[in-house]
Design an enzyme around this catalytic site. Structure first.
Site, PDB file in Angstrom:
ATOM      1  N   TYR A 255       4.054 -12.617   6.033  1.00  0.00           N
ATOM      2  CA  TYR A 255       3.002 -11.960   5.249  1.00  0.00           C
ATOM      3  C   TYR A 255       2.698 -12.815   4.029  1.00  0.00           C
ATOM      4  O   TYR A 255       3.541 -12.994   3.156  1.00  0.00           O
ATOM      5  CB  TYR A 255       3.461 -10.561   4.846  1.00  0.00           C
TER       6      TYR A 255
ATOM      7  N   LYS B 251       0.496 -11.919   8.911  1.00  0.00           N
ATOM      8  CA  LYS B 251      -0.571 -11.190   8.229  1.00  0.00           C
ATOM      9  C   LYS B 251      -1.049 -12.090   7.096  1.00  0.00           C
ATOM     10  O   LYS B 251      -0.310 -12.368   6.156  1.00  0.00           O
ATOM     11  CB  LYS B 251      -0.068  -9.860   7.669  1.00  0.00           C
TER      12      LYS B 251
ATOM     13  N   THR C 138       0.827  -1.206   0.000  1.00  0.00           N
ATOM     14  CA  THR C 138       0.000   0.000   0.000  1.00  0.00           C
ATOM     15  C   THR C 138       0.861   1.256   0.000  1.00  0.00           C
ATOM     16  O   THR C 138       0.464   2.292  -0.537  1.00  0.00           O
ATOM     17  CB  THR C 138      -0.939  -0.001   1.217  1.00  0.00           C
TER      18      THR C 138
END
Length: 300
Positions: A134, A162, A46
């Site tokens: 992740y 995550k 992001t």
């Protein structure tokens, strides 16, 4: 370190020339903490990490650490396609003062599950910083299985995952691995409430860039087992989740952030939101403002 609650995967604001908008970044970080965000991720997908120069990455991390001043943990992305480069990046992140590294499954190279175990163990063995796994198969081309996570979760420096896979069975398998030393965090905004109601520790969110107060409230409700209230708030958030997927992340969220006064655009090869979607961005900005107003009123 125990990660939990509402953690924002921060977007990186740029100015009209494409340079870092340092003032907007500082305001974004502070506004997140003030609204109740419980952790910050710098330079993830992001945050357009792939487009950042080394000095920009270091400035973003050090400034976030300075602004947070211990109030919330600061994580940053260090995952690379090569294990040796991941180790170097993670060691440098420790020098910059971050609290943990978010290490994505190595993109593009598509390692086996055994290769993933060897990769993460090598990084954790070589670095002193806590590591958060992740898994985001849509970006990396490799899906880290729950059995692989189980093989890694006992490492003393691997402190959580995550998980961006949205399947119910995947989350259930990971929740069986949760412990005081290993946190399970949703990485999928649309299903985060469901995951937390099932026992997940929190979420690393994209949409919380836009509605940090509402996301903190969602996490508090879901983690507190208040299912009806959590579902009601989640229903109000779903239009933002749908909008955030209208074009590749972070294009939609940055369109709304620009309307909120945090930066002006993206770096190539990402381009700004299509004009055909502009009206939906306006709607999303209005909804975000309404949700934040409501969250502040409830907090008061």
């Amino acid at each position: 370190m125990r990660l939990s609650g509402s953690i924002t995967a921060l977007a990186t604001p740029f100015d009209t020339t494409g340079a870092l908008d340092r003032a907007a970044w500082k305001r974004l970080v502070e506004s997140q903490i003030a609204a109740g965000t419980q952790g910050l991720v710098v330079a993830g997908s992001t945050g357009e990490a792939a487009t950042l120069e080394d000095d920009e990455y270091e400035w973003l991390v050090t400034s976030a650490v300075a602004i947070a001043a211990g109030r919330v943990p600061v994580l940053a992305g260090t995952g690379m396609s090569a294990t040796s480069k991941t180790i170097a990046a993670t060691r440098r992140l420790a020098e910059l003062g971050a609290d943990a590294a978010l290490v994505v499954v190595p993109p593009y190279v598509r390692p086996t599950q055994a290769g993933l175990v060897a990769h993460y163990r090598a990084v954790a063995d070589a670095c002193e910083l806590p590591i958060v796994l992740y898994n985001v198969p849509g970006r990396t081309g490799t899906d880290m299985q729950a059995e692989t996570v189980a093989a890694l979760a006992t490492h003393p420096r691997i402190v959580g995952i995550k998980e961006a896979h949205d399947g119910v069975e995947r989350m259930q398998a990971l929740l069986a691995l949760k412990s005081d030393a290993f946190a399970v965090l949703s990485g999928d905004d649309p299903t985060a409430a469901r995951a937390m109601l099932a026992g997940a520790d929190g979420v690393i969110s994209v949409v919380s860039n836009l509605v940090p107060g509402a996301f903190r409230q969602l996490c508090d409700l879901a983690r507190g087992g208040k299912a009806d209230a959590a579902h009601a708030l989640d229903a109000r958030l779903q239009p933002l989740h749908r909008f955030s997927g209208i074009e590749p992340n972070p294009i939609p969220v940055k369109a709304v952030l620009a309307r909120q006064g945090f930066g002006h655009g993206l770096r190539l090869p990402l381009t700004t939101l299509a004009e055909a979607n502009s009206a939906q961005a306006d709607d999303a900005a209005r909804l975000a403002a309404d949700l934040e107003t409501s969250s502040r009123a409830r907090a008061a």
